[in-house]
Design an enzyme around this catalytic site. Sequence first.
Site, mmCIF file in Angstrom:
data_model
loop_
_atom_site.group_PDB
_atom_site.id
_atom_site.type_symbol
_atom_site.label_atom_id
_atom_site.label_comp_id
_atom_site.label_asym_id
_atom_site.label_seq_id
_atom_site.Cartn_x
_atom_site.Cartn_y
_atom_site.Cartn_z
ATOM 1 N N LYS A 107 0.853 -1.187 0.000
ATOM 2 C CA LYS A 107 0.000 0.000 0.000
ATOM 3 C C LYS A 107 0.895 1.245 0.000
ATOM 4 O O LYS A 107 1.814 1.345 0.802
ATOM 5 C CB LYS A 107 -0.927 -0.036 1.226
ATOM 6 C CG LYS A 107 -2.105 0.900 1.125
ATOM 7 C CD LYS A 107 -3.214 0.510 2.085
ATOM 8 C CE LYS A 107 -4.317 1.546 2.063
ATOM 9 N NZ LYS A 107 -5.525 1.131 2.756
ATOM 10 N N GLU A 141 -19.921 -4.105 10.197
ATOM 11 C CA GLU A 141 -20.850 -3.263 10.958
ATOM 12 C C GLU A 141 -21.977 -4.082 11.570
ATOM 13 O O GLU A 141 -22.435 -3.798 12.681
ATOM 14 C CB GLU A 141 -21.422 -2.163 10.053
ATOM 15 C CG GLU A 141 -20.413 -1.081 9.644
ATOM 16 C CD GLU A 141 -19.510 -1.468 8.489
ATOM 17 O OE1 GLU A 141 -19.708 -2.566 7.915
ATOM 18 O OE2 GLU A 141 -18.599 -0.689 8.148
ATOM 19 N N ARG A 194 -25.521 -0.726 6.969
ATOM 20 C CA ARG A 194 -25.298 -2.172 6.955
ATOM 21 C C ARG A 194 -25.901 -2.857 8.184
ATOM 22 O O ARG A 194 -26.264 -4.014 8.129
ATOM 23 C CB ARG A 194 -23.785 -2.451 6.992
ATOM 24 C CG ARG A 194 -23.067 -2.276 5.705
ATOM 25 C CD ARG A 194 -23.254 -3.494 4.847
ATOM 26 N NE ARG A 194 -22.896 -3.222 3.483
ATOM 27 C CZ ARG A 194 -21.695 -3.421 2.965
ATOM 28 N NH1 ARG A 194 -20.739 -3.918 3.690
ATOM 29 N NH2 ARG A 194 -21.464 -3.134 1.703
HETATM 30 C C1 LIG Z 1 -19.189 -0.958 4.715
HETATM 31 C C2 LIG Z 1 -17.960 -0.111 4.745
HETATM 32 N N1 LIG Z 1 -17.346 0.134 5.932
HETATM 33 C C3 LIG Z 1 -16.242 0.901 5.966
HETATM 34 C C4 LIG Z 1 -15.727 1.435 4.828
HETATM 35 C C5 LIG Z 1 -14.536 2.376 4.899
HETATM 36 N N2 LIG Z 1 -13.376 1.834 4.174
HETATM 37 C C6 LIG Z 1 -13.047 2.246 2.947
HETATM 38 S S1 LIG Z 1 -11.711 1.479 2.347
HETATM 39 C C7 LIG Z 1 -11.508 0.602 3.770
HETATM 40 C C8 LIG Z 1 -10.365 -0.337 3.909
HETATM 41 C C9 LIG Z 1 -10.304 -1.281 2.781
HETATM 42 O O1 LIG Z 1 -9.165 -2.056 2.889
HETATM 43 P P1 LIG Z 1 -8.775 -2.989 1.700
HETATM 44 O O2 LIG Z 1 -9.992 -3.614 1.134
HETATM 45 O O3 LIG Z 1 -7.715 -3.909 2.163
HETATM 46 O O4 LIG Z 1 -8.235 -2.015 0.589
HETATM 47 P P2 LIG Z 1 -6.856 -1.189 0.572
HETATM 48 O O5 LIG Z 1 -7.259 0.235 0.797
HETATM 49 O O6 LIG Z 1 -5.959 -1.725 1.628
HETATM 50 O O7 LIG Z 1 -6.323 -1.383 -0.784
HETATM 51 C C10 LIG Z 1 -12.500 0.917 4.692
HETATM 52 C C11 LIG Z 1 -12.606 0.363 6.047
HETATM 53 C C12 LIG Z 1 -16.404 1.179 3.620
HETATM 54 N N3 LIG Z 1 -15.991 1.686 2.453
HETATM 55 N N4 LIG Z 1 -17.494 0.398 3.611
#
Ligand SMILES: Cc1ncc(C[n+]2csc(CCOP(=O)(O)OP(=O)(O)O)c2C)c(N)n1
Length: 615
Positions: free
Chosen positions: A281, A365, A393
């Site tokens: 990342k 959630e 959610r």
């Molecule tokens: C239901 C929901 N909860 C929280 C989020 C906030 N959120 C956006 S990206 C993320 C982390 C995602 O991590 P990953 O899938 O590993 O992607 P990366 O950014 O590491 O590439 C979160 C918690 C969201 N988009 N949707």
Amino acid sequence: MRILDNINSSEDIKDLDIYSLNVLAGEIREFLINNISLTGGHLSSNLGTVELTLALHKVFDVYKDKIVWDVGHQSYTHKILTGRKEKFSGLRKKGGISGFPKTEESNTDAFNTGHSSTSISAALGFSVASAIKGENNYAVAVIGDGALTGGMAYEAINHAGSRKTPLIVILNDNGMSISKNVGGLSKHLNKIRNNSNYFILKDDIKKILDKTPLIGKAIKRGVQSFKRGIKNVVFQNEIFENMGMTYMGPVDGHNIEEMMVVLNQAKKLNEPVIVHVHTVKGKGYEFAEKNPDVFHGIDKFDPNTGKTFGEKKQSYSDLFGDVICSLAEKNDKIVGISAAMPSGTGFLNFANKFKDRFFDVGIAEQHAVTFSAALASSGLIPVFAVYSSFLQRGYDQVLHDAALQNLHVVLAIDRAGAVGSDGETHQGIYDLSYLSHIPNIQILAPSSAQEMRLMLSYAVNDCNSLVAVRYPRGEAEELDFESPAIECGKGRLITDGSDALIISIGTMLSEVIEAAEILKEKGISCAVFDARFLKPLDKDSILSIAENVKVVATVEDNTEHGGLFGMVSEIMDRRVMGFTYPDKPIHHASVKELREEFGLDGESIAKRIANSLQN
Ligand SMILES: Cc1ncc(C[n+]2csc(CCOP(=O)(O)OP(=O)(O)O)c2C)c(N)n1
């Protein structure tokens, strides 16, 4: 001239060799850093997926195949490769391109995303539809290890694995959610990360892969020899295999050539496949590699220092963090719950100070709410801090597990109201509506920093039921109005007046005060009432003030139906003038722009009220 200058469509990279693709990857990184430093946006996730996106565009036909980007915050390179390079100066701005995939923006954006863990379900739907329609399209889900903590992903894998429907799931594993990823599966993936060798293009494997046929009876034999071959050099993963998915990987997600080989093979398997890709990342930008969480979603910054501009004002999230820490110092029953958002919700200090009383449950959630309900049932005081749009959610769990059992769960609802540049998937304008009809719930909204302190303390220490305190993104202002102690179901009168009554909830109070001042200059006297509680609503006070005025108006940063406007209308036998967001998706733009566009700023409120008094 850069290679990037000649890239205007996915077709333009089809003939590039591996060397040129790697040069292009470097140019795209530079483009991303420079552009996002000017607009703000999701940087580190996009820097991590440049090569992965190039490999996907080489191997698949994005005009025909369906690629679903989970959350969608990592789709910038895809946007660059599909004719939107020139539009990056308007990224996430009003009228500009979205920070997430949008079908209305490009036919190469297969499916709109924004909330996590939906991609496998959507890709499976595309795959099934393609089969029913007799088409030959591939369906690909690109999902991060963070998004794989969301239960919906397993529902989809369970379904896909049992059907044996062709589907390619790319697991983009960088060990990070926004913060460090959590949970049992994450630990398992970490073990693979630390122990395994990457899939390496050894000559003998290459031969096996090259011989794997694409069509005809030989497919099965070819696939088996391919699987045998590939499993000699890659880790086995029983978790996915046992759920009916063929596992391939781990692959170095920054090695375009190797990813292309594996993706081409995944295409041939004609069954549900999971391709496990390791990425870094923030890759290629020192500051983002060191602090991927800080650069996950960032405001404008100086690319040379990685620093954002301007002095940081105390936000509602910061204030939540401070207040909850000081309440927890005095009350050891308080426990904190986050669904993968400890930093965004201001929970980091609490998490560090009260390690045994804090739980980051991943992007889960629904689980977070039911888990909290059981904690409450056991006599603890769970505080679940969650963004308004993500709590959508957990609706059933709020109703079924917390409300019906009348449990004292505290929902600290952050990012309520319009959120600005993240746009329609993230707008927190539905919570008043989706909570207001739930029995046993109290719903409060602070209009200032002082009110936030009082309300959190009330919710945690004085309230015995399910209780929601909802507050917006951005600065928590100290306002100069008296804040008496919170009393259940009681609002507060800010100013008295005889022509109109304006009832506001939460931080819309500032716009209402401005409207009242404008109206005062025109000789119109307004009573301003801060509802404090949407539920129980202070019916008696509202009805008694309403008796003496010609116009009653409500102002809220919520959608048209089911919020303050609806609640006040229900208790009156006269027409109420509602100031709300309209009943349609609300696009990305700054909060100020949105308020102006939809008539929720002080001036527009004043104008409409003045007009109605004239008629
Ligand atoms: C239901 C929901 N909860 C929280 C989020 C906030 N959120 C956006 S990206 C993320 C982390 C995602 O991590 P990953 O899938 O590993 O992607 P990366 O950014 O590491 O590439 C979160 C918690 C969201 N988009 N949707």
